[in-house]
Scaffold this active site. Structure first.
Site, mmCIF file in Angstrom:
data_model
loop_
_atom_site.group_PDB
_atom_site.id
_atom_site.type_symbol
_atom_site.label_atom_id
_atom_site.label_comp_id
_atom_site.label_asym_id
_atom_site.label_seq_id
_atom_site.Cartn_x
_atom_site.Cartn_y
_atom_site.Cartn_z
ATOM 1 N N ASP A 180 2.390 67.280 -67.572
ATOM 2 C CA ASP A 180 2.980 67.060 -68.898
ATOM 3 C C ASP A 180 4.490 67.216 -68.865
ATOM 4 O OD1 ASP A 180 0.501 66.639 -70.262
ATOM 5 O OD2 ASP A 180 0.119 68.774 -69.948
ATOM 6 N N ASP A 202 9.027 70.335 -65.448
ATOM 7 C CA ASP A 202 9.977 70.401 -66.562
ATOM 8 C C ASP A 202 10.089 71.810 -67.132
ATOM 9 O OD1 ASP A 202 7.307 70.043 -67.551
ATOM 10 O OD2 ASP A 202 8.139 69.635 -69.536
ATOM 11 N N ASP A 231 4.232 68.301 -61.570
ATOM 12 C CA ASP A 231 3.661 68.725 -62.845
ATOM 13 C C ASP A 231 3.204 67.492 -63.634
ATOM 14 O OD1 ASP A 231 3.140 70.309 -65.158
ATOM 15 O OD2 ASP A 231 5.163 69.840 -65.894
#
Ligand SMILES: [Mg+2]
Length: 187
Positions: free
Chosen positions: A17, A146, A15
């Site tokens: 961000d 996240d 991922d």
């Protein structure tokens, strides 16, 4: 995560961000610079995955104005250790892809995500970007993300490894950061 020894090359989705690009520090700095009376929340006090959910609902427009502004995504700093780790994974022979879900307000977010990758990881890595609102339809062995709860219509082929952040610790699961990724991924 089940017992797994990654002796063979893996397809690893990472991922952007909150894993590579430091959305949190960028938001914090921009919120402070905007001079809002409501204080910026330090990372350690963040509890919701979406930053907008940690600020009063009445400030929703002000919060969104921060991350939809031109330059916000382009100028995010890199999370410490991320660039080195991705470079190492490639050197080890793994197929590393950046798998990122853009804002629905895409105008600046989408092109700036590409700019960010070119700036921090180089032009070759731009060809490794998968921009998809739905990550369950993307094939892979591992997804480092996240977001603690990734939802979609498909049963993912990847195993989710949670990238540890203060706002996702309410969810159980295998988790890692860029200091311990070698041990967690057992590469
Ligand atoms: Mg993320």
């Amino acid at each position: 995560m089940p017992e797994q020894h990654l002796s063979k090359a893996k397809l690893i989705l990472v991922d952007q961000d909150g894993v590579l690009a430091n959305f949190e520090s960028g938001f914090y700095a921009a919120w402070q610079a905007a001079g809002h009376p409501h204080p910026a929340l330090p990372l350690e006090q963040r509890r919701s995955f979406y930053v907008r959910d940690d600020y009063p609902a009445a400030l929703r427009a002000e919060v969104e104005a921060i991350y939809t502004a031109p330059g916000f995504y382009r100028d995010l700093p890199a999370i410490s250790g991320a660039v080195e780790a991705l470079t190492t994974l490639l050197e080890q022979g793994h197929d590393v892809r950046i798998c990122t879900s853009p804002l629905t307000q895409y105008r600046h977010c989408v092109p700036e995500k590409y700019e960010w990758v070119e700036r921090h990881l180089g032009a070759e890595f731009v060809t490794r970007m998968i921009v998809s609102k739905d990550k369950t339809i993307v094939h892979g062995d591992l997804l480092v993300d996240d977001n603690p709860q990734i939802k979609g219509p498909c049963t993912p082929s990847w195993q989710h490894v949670i990238f540890d952040q203060p706002y996702n610790r309410q969810v159980e699961g295998t988790r890692m950061n860029w200091a311990n990724w070698r041990d967690v991924l057992a590469l």
